[in-house]
Design an enzyme around this catalytic site. Sequence first.
Site, PDB file in Angstrom:
ATOM      1  N   GLU A   1       1.339  -1.268  -0.245  1.00 50.81           N
ATOM      2  CA  GLU A   1      -0.045   0.122   0.282  1.00 50.81           C
ATOM      3  C   GLU A   1       0.638   0.874  -0.111  1.00 50.81           C
ATOM      4  O   GLU A   1       0.520   2.542   0.453  1.00 50.81           O
ATOM      5  CB  GLU A   1      -0.976   0.210   0.788  1.00 50.81           C
ATOM      6  CG  GLU A   1      -1.886  -1.199   1.245  1.00 50.81           C
ATOM      7  CD  GLU A   1      -3.065  -1.054   1.404  1.00 50.81           C
ATOM      8  OE1 GLU A   1      -3.701   0.682   2.254  1.00 50.81           O
ATOM      9  OE2 GLU A   1      -3.638  -1.769   1.860  1.00 50.81           O
TER      10      GLU A   1
ATOM     11  N   HIS B   1      -5.036   2.288   1.188  1.00 49.49           N
ATOM     12  CA  HIS B   1      -4.670   3.669   0.547  1.00 49.49           C
ATOM     13  C   HIS B   1      -4.714   2.712  -1.463  1.00 49.49           C
ATOM     14  O   HIS B   1      -4.208   1.284  -1.750  1.00 49.49           O
ATOM     15  CB  HIS B   1      -3.328   3.720   0.415  1.00 49.49           C
ATOM     16  CG  HIS B   1      -3.337   4.129   2.449  1.00 49.49           C
ATOM     17  ND1 HIS B   1      -3.571   3.412   2.781  1.00 49.49           N
ATOM     18  CD2 HIS B   1      -2.766   5.720   2.346  1.00 49.49           C
ATOM     19  CE1 HIS B   1      -3.405   4.165   4.671  1.00 49.49           C
ATOM     20  NE2 HIS B   1      -3.166   5.824   3.649  1.00 49.49           N
TER      21      HIS B   1
ATOM     22  N   LYS C   1     -10.322   4.600   7.274  1.00 47.69           N
ATOM     23  CA  LYS C   1      -9.804   6.352   6.627  1.00 47.69           C
ATOM     24  C   LYS C   1      -9.534   5.159   4.972  1.00 47.69           C
ATOM     25  O   LYS C   1      -8.672   4.423   4.653  1.00 47.69           O
ATOM     26  CB  LYS C   1      -7.965   6.371   7.036  1.00 47.69           C
ATOM     27  CG  LYS C   1      -7.323   6.751   6.419  1.00 47.69           C
ATOM     28  CD  LYS C   1      -5.893   7.023   6.989  1.00 47.69           C
ATOM     29  CE  LYS C   1      -4.559   7.649   6.066  1.00 47.69           C
ATOM     30  NZ  LYS C   1      -3.517   7.617   6.254  1.00 47.69           N
TER      31      LYS C   1
END
Length: 410
Positions: free
Chosen positions: A248, A305, A332
């Site tokens: 990531e 991510h 997130k």
Amino acid sequence: MAEGQNTVDEKESTAGRDEESLSCGNSAEMNLEKKTPEEYSENVNPSDQVNVTAEEPADHEPAEAESERQKEGENIRSVDDENGLHGENKNELPRENGNTLSGEKSVEKTDDPEAEKDADVRSDHRGQEMRRNKVHEKKQRSLYEWRREKPAKSPKPLKAVKKPVHLKNGVILGEGLPKICVPLTGTGKDELEAQAREAAAASPDLVEWRADYFEDLGDVEKVAEVLMSLQEILGETPILFTIRTKREGGNGQLTPEEYRSLLLYAAGRPEVSLVDIEGLNPEINTELLISEVHQLGMPVIASWHNFSRTPKKPELGLVFDRLSRTGADVLKVAVMPKKAKDVLRLMSVTEEKNRQFPSPLVTMAMGDLGRLSRVSGRITGSVLTFGIVGDASAPGQLPVEELREMLRAI
């Protein structure tokens, strides 16, 4: 023979008298038709003339005569019923030759004008009500859906009750302005200490130690020394412990077991206030790891991510849904936009999911194109943004002072 001859003569004489009377009647009628009204009145007796003029039309007969005729008709019908002349259907009236004429239902007529007026008013009211119902049915249908029923509206989803995350120093993720976090990316202890002093001068809300940059990450004792040193410099500022794998976009080169054991070690340290776990990493049993960290009393950020692109809206929504099922306290998502539309899409999905999920959200579009997403948390619902005082840990990060002014202005 004489009697038969007499009978024939009588029949012939009778037929002759009938023809004579018929011819006389016809001639009389012809004579009457040829006479003028004045001539006719002269030949009529006064008594007969009075009787003729005294007669009234059938429509204006006295009530007594009309009632008498009605009684006579009822008597005749009752007699016919007794004699069985009506057959099975009592509405059929017999004729003299035996043929029947089907009768219609008699409509009762009344001479009362008030009753007729009331009946007309009731009929008008029924007609108006039917027209109103038809107009109401038409209004219920859309102009473009005239021939089918208007679909029922689906109920709006209820807004989720948010669950803020409380950290040290009175920092609450999910309340007030978005919080500012400064990342520390030093490779050694000395470099990390210098970055921590610069961060403390900027007074951020949080500090993130990107432990995947640390060259001695495999040595637990050296990790503990750095954590104690950072706490001495930062004081009560909460520390977020993060190990970002290469998968990531990070520098971490740990096995899944090393990753798990190191995160559990950091979660048990008093210097750490929050840990980041890659929520969709297939090499890690994320739900089990988050549960173990929660048992240590530590809140968790489940992150994802994508440094190559920004997924479409359905895929972004699926990412948020999967992160929410991990049981993490904060969700997130960070993506890389290629055009302005990608940034707006991320912001739109963030706002939508922020209303659905009780967990606070953290989202950002990386790079210069995505800077708008880093300062729009008050609109989209993102509770945390990252600023820099030295080197950036991700493209597009803004200086802390500039970032703080923008967050207060929006």
